[in-house]
Enzyme design. Structure first.
Site, PDB file in Angstrom:
ATOM      1  N   GLU A  25      -9.838   3.157  10.952  1.00 52.39           N
ATOM      2  CA  GLU A  25      -9.582   2.588  12.277  1.00 52.39           C
ATOM      3  C   GLU A  25      -8.275   1.805  12.319  1.00 52.39           C
ATOM      4  OE1 GLU A  25     -14.133   2.817  11.891  1.00 52.39           O
ATOM      5  OE2 GLU A  25     -12.405   2.390  10.600  1.00 52.39           O
ATOM      6  N   SER A 448       8.065  18.855   1.394  1.00 48.19           N
ATOM      7  CA  SER A 448       7.219  18.949   2.580  1.00 48.19           C
ATOM      8  C   SER A 448       8.037  18.754   3.854  1.00 48.19           C
ATOM      9  CB  SER A 448       6.100  17.906   2.523  1.00 48.19           C
ATOM     10  OG  SER A 448       6.628  16.599   2.502  1.00 48.19           O
ATOM     11  N   GLU A 499       5.295  23.378   2.726  1.00 54.35           N
ATOM     12  CA  GLU A 499       3.960  22.939   2.283  1.00 54.35           C
ATOM     13  C   GLU A 499       2.967  22.809   3.428  1.00 54.35           C
ATOM     14  OE1 GLU A 499       4.279  19.545  -0.315  1.00 54.35           O
ATOM     15  OE2 GLU A 499       6.063  20.350  -1.286  1.00 54.35           O
ATOM     16  N   GLU A 620       5.414   4.679 -12.324  1.00 59.34           N
ATOM     17  CA  GLU A 620       4.337   3.781 -11.925  1.00 59.34           C
ATOM     18  C   GLU A 620       3.221   3.720 -12.958  1.00 59.34           C
ATOM     19  OE1 GLU A 620       1.047   5.949  -9.153  1.00 59.34           O
ATOM     20  OE2 GLU A 620       3.018   5.674  -8.279  1.00 59.34           O
ATOM     21  N   HIS A 709      10.878   6.974   4.709  1.00 55.18           N
ATOM     22  CA  HIS A 709       9.774   6.077   5.019  1.00 55.18           C
ATOM     23  C   HIS A 709      10.043   5.235   6.263  1.00 55.18           C
ATOM     24  CE1 HIS A 709       8.989   7.017   0.752  1.00 55.18           C
ATOM     25  NE2 HIS A 709       7.736   6.932   1.123  1.00 55.18           N
TER      26      HIS A 709
END
Length: 772
Positions: A25, A448, A499, A620, A709
């Site tokens: 939500e 993508s 993709e 990472e 981004h």
């Protein structure tokens, strides 16, 4: 306090909880707000409802003290930046005009102001917004969010504990702002920051807080004596305040090591420590410093980052040992539950017996409550739970899913030569240039393209049985046609198929590999409103049939330009999945690498000359302690090379990496032996290109010139300037031009404009080079 009374006082708590809601939500409300379909008041109402539901759920499960302040519209580190008033100069006007819009401008950027840099939260797949600080930074307290959320929880009659990013970790996570003097260290601002934290603590105390948690996960990394001295000073000064709540300093994600004695001596009232397998040494270290007499200990014995059921008896044994080391022992997860999905009960497609092996956030709260009850009242009060837990653990250990003799035999037969490509890079590079015939500064994208509403509708119709497989595949083919046509018209040199068939770069492959489970509702926040469903690597991994060949060869049939085959690498498959914990990760990585090696071989056999194996997670997953890194990088680079080393010299192998501190792994990037690497670099102003140059990286590289981004469209001039910066580190004959990352989350209008500008920038700089 005696051991008996410490046990009797044991209570259950958590550090944080998933934010997005049962049906995401929050994501829908925030994105609706960005698009103008949801008002600010409606967004705030949705957020308040989600917090209320989370707290009630926790309280009803038996959690004695709920966290507040862990909820965020976008990122809790960005919330801390607002709390301490460290707003970058380029965003101050926007924040002053409308705090909510200004907040999102810092996260996402605007056409006129770049966003804050984004990178990984320690070794997780969560991304945080990096604070920008300089010697001129002036901090000021803004505790409105923290006070409001505490007040909301207290009004529900709940015991609540505000959770803040600690001052030392905040400064250690920050970077020098653009224009800051060389050598500036944000930690030097600690004495300036502490009075702001003191003001926030006083505000929370006035609002009714009896405890406040200050998270210091940066202390599980290697820290210098000066940094440890800063920790001691920070908590000496904050503890000396007269008008404050009691302080609980929390660390997680590993062993505290040299920071543990510092915190044990600090005049705070409690510590929260990780006692899971990855941080098991904390137990001995705590005993070595004489425990925490007179303090509260919150023991993180339930793994907050993985999804396997807890071994309750093992955790009870750990808790029993801890009873003699602290004045009061409470039970918690090892970290915020932000890193796991919400509830296994929503999963209808996983076999019920296997589902009992799994614990998402709701199940982990029940484990915590069960352990607290057993610790406080005796194990006889949880005998049924212990018996059921033993049965679930035995079921998993004995399942044929976990062991495939054929997979294990193949992995055992791998030799060192299998993970070494021949010939050496210079000879391969010459063969690839002759074969591909690409121009100087070749342009490409990462993989993508935008997932359109038509595609999402078709995918939902396929899942719902309203569209057959043939109809869905026609829709995918139409999307591929559109993507190829656009790239040709835009002038890109190496194309991708976009993709369209993949809803997620890891889940797509997990659905086609044996030994993997996928979820329908197992959403986890990656950054902002971006949620992913990490697969579960539950058993031995193999490939039954080709996974990408059909779509790549179809795309290649539409164009004479080379089309990249796109695969997700073995390390990223592990990093962005929940991985089995019953064997070394390196063994699992080798199994995945062998499955992907088969796919690489098939792609090459059908005429694919450029194959990209993405490893955005290589950095990472790097262990937080330097002493543990060599072993990790050894199996990680071996797995990548095992995936890619079976191809011909003239087949070009690409890889890609996302936001990270690449300076730590430049040598490992070299060890991958990829022919071309693309990396995110736009927000960091090409820092990675200079890191590669400093290392002497001799292969081709594409540091990103378009930040995907952010919704802003970089102009051709801006992109050309970044490209020229890249050329100061990487020679033109080895420099590629590409976006930072894939374009899946972007819209077509901004994608078209940005890529057209990218191609125009490359042409401009090529002409400049030809004239020089």
């Amino acid at each position: 306090m005696t051991t008996k009374s410490a046990a009797a006082a044991a209570r259950a708590t958590v550090y944080g909880y998933p934010r997005q809601g049962r049906h995401r939500e929050l994501k829908k409300a925030v994105e609706g707000y960005w698009k103008g379909r949801v008002t600010a008041d409606a967004l705030r109402a949705t957020a308040a409802g989600l917090r209320r539901a989370n707290w009630r759920q926790l309280a009803e499960a038996g959690i004695h003290e709920v966290p507040t302040g862990d909820f965020s519209y976008y990122d809790h580190v960005l919330d801390t930046t607002v709390m301490v008033g460290a707003i970058p100069a380029r965003h101050r006007a926007a924040v002053a005009a409308d705090p909510l819009d200004g907040y999102f401008a810092m996260a996402r950027g605007t056409q006129d102001a770049a966003p804050l840099e984004m990178t990984k939260w320690f070794d997780t797949n969560y991304h945080y917004l990096v604070p920008e600080l300089s010697p001129d930074t002036v901090f000021s307290a803004d505790s409105a969010k923290q006070v409001a959320e505490l007040t909301q929880a207290l009004a529900l009659g709940l015991a609540a504990r505000p959770v803040l990013v600690g001052p030392v970790t905040y400064l250690l996570l920050a970077k020098p702002a653009p224009g800051a003097p060389a050598g500036f260290e944000p930690l030097t601002l600690l004495d300036r920051l502490l009075p702001v934290y003191a003001e926030v603590l006083a505000d929370l105390r006035a609002a009714g807080a009896t405890w406040v948690q200050l998270d210091e996960p940066a202390l599980v990394q290697d820290r210098s004596p000066a940094e440890l001295n800063a920790v001691a000073r920070a908590y000496r000064d904050l503890s000396a305040l007269t008008d404050r709540p009691r302080l609980l300093v929390a660390s997680y994600f590993g062993r505290l090591g040299e920071a543990l004695p510092v915190l044990a001596k600090a005049p705070v009232e409690g510590l929260a420590l990780d006692f899971t397998e990855a941080a098991a040494a904390n137990l001995d270290d705590l005993a070595a410093v004489g425990g925490l007499p007179g303090k509260r200990l919150v023991a993180g014995v339930v793994d907050g980052r993985n999804i396997w059921v807890n071994d309750l008896e093992k955790s009870l044994s750990t808790l029993g040992t801890l009873l003699g080391l602290a004045d009061r022992v409470d039970v918690s997860a090892s970290s915020s539950l932000l890193h796991v999905p919400l509830d296994t009960a929503m999963e209808r497609d996983i076999e019920p017996q296997i589902l009992r092996w799994l614990a998402f956030a709701r199940q982990k709260t029940h484990e915590i409550v069960t352990l607290a009850k057993g610790l406080a009242r005796g194990t006889h009060t949880i005998a049924a739970e212990l018996a059921a837990n033993r049965a679930d653990l035995a079921s998993r250990a004995g399942s044929p899913i976990t062991r495939d003799p054929a997979v294990r035999s193949r992995a055992a037969a791998v030799t060192e030569a299998d993970a070494r490509r021949s010939p050496a890079y210079p000879e391969r590079a010459a063969a690839q240039r002759a074969h591909l015939g690409l121009p100087l500064l070749p342009t490409t994208t990462i993989g993508s393209f935008p997932q359109t509403d038509e595609l999402r509708t078709a995918r939902a119709a396929l899942r719902g049985g309203r569209l057959d497989t043939a109809g869905y595949e026609r829709r995918v083919e139409a999307e591929i046609q559109q993507v190829i046509s656009f790239q040709e018209k835009a002038g890109l040199d190496v194309l991708v198929h976009g993709e369209a068939e993949r809803d997620d770069m890891v889940q797509y492959f997990a659905e086609r590999l044996t030994g993997c489970l996928t979820t329908r509702h197992g959403w986890v926040q990656s950054y902002g409103t971006r949620c992913v469903r990490p697969p579960i690597l539950a058993g031995d991994i193999s490939r039954a049939e080709p996974m990408t060949v059909r779509w790549t060869t179809y795309a290649q049939s539409l164009t004479d330009r080379p089309v990249k085959g796109m695969l997700t690498g073995p390390v990223t498959m592990l990093a962005w999945s929940f991985v089995r914990d019953d064997q070394p990760r390196g063994d699992t990585a080798r199994q995945v690498a062998l499955a992907l090696r088969d796919e690489v071989t098939d792609l090459e056999a059908t005429g694919t000359s450029v194959i990209q194996v993405d490893e955005p997670a290589l950095r990472e997953t790097l262990p937080l302690r330097a002493a543990d890194r060599a072993a990790y990088l050894s199996w990680a680079t071996d797995a990548f090379r095992l995936t890619t080393s079976g191809v011909r010299p003239d087949t070009q192998i690409h890889t890609h990496m996302c936001y990270a501190e690449f300076g730590d792994i430049v040598r490992a990037i070299d060890e991958l032996d990829a022919d071309v690497i693309s990396l995110e670099a736009a927000r960091s102003h090409m820092q990675v290109a200079h890191e590669l140059a400093a290392h002497g990286y001799a292969r081709e590289a594409g540091p990103g010139v378009y930040d995907i981004h952010s919704p802003r469209v970089p102009s051709a001039g801006e992109t050309a300037r970044l490209l020229r910066t890249g050329l100061r580190a990487v020679p033109a004959e080895r420099l590629w031009v590409n976006p930072d990352c894939g374009l899946k989350t972007r819209g077509w209008p901004e994608t078209r404009a940005s890529l057209e500008n990218l191609v125009a920038a490359a042409r401009t700089v090529r002409e400049e080079i030809s004239r020089s």
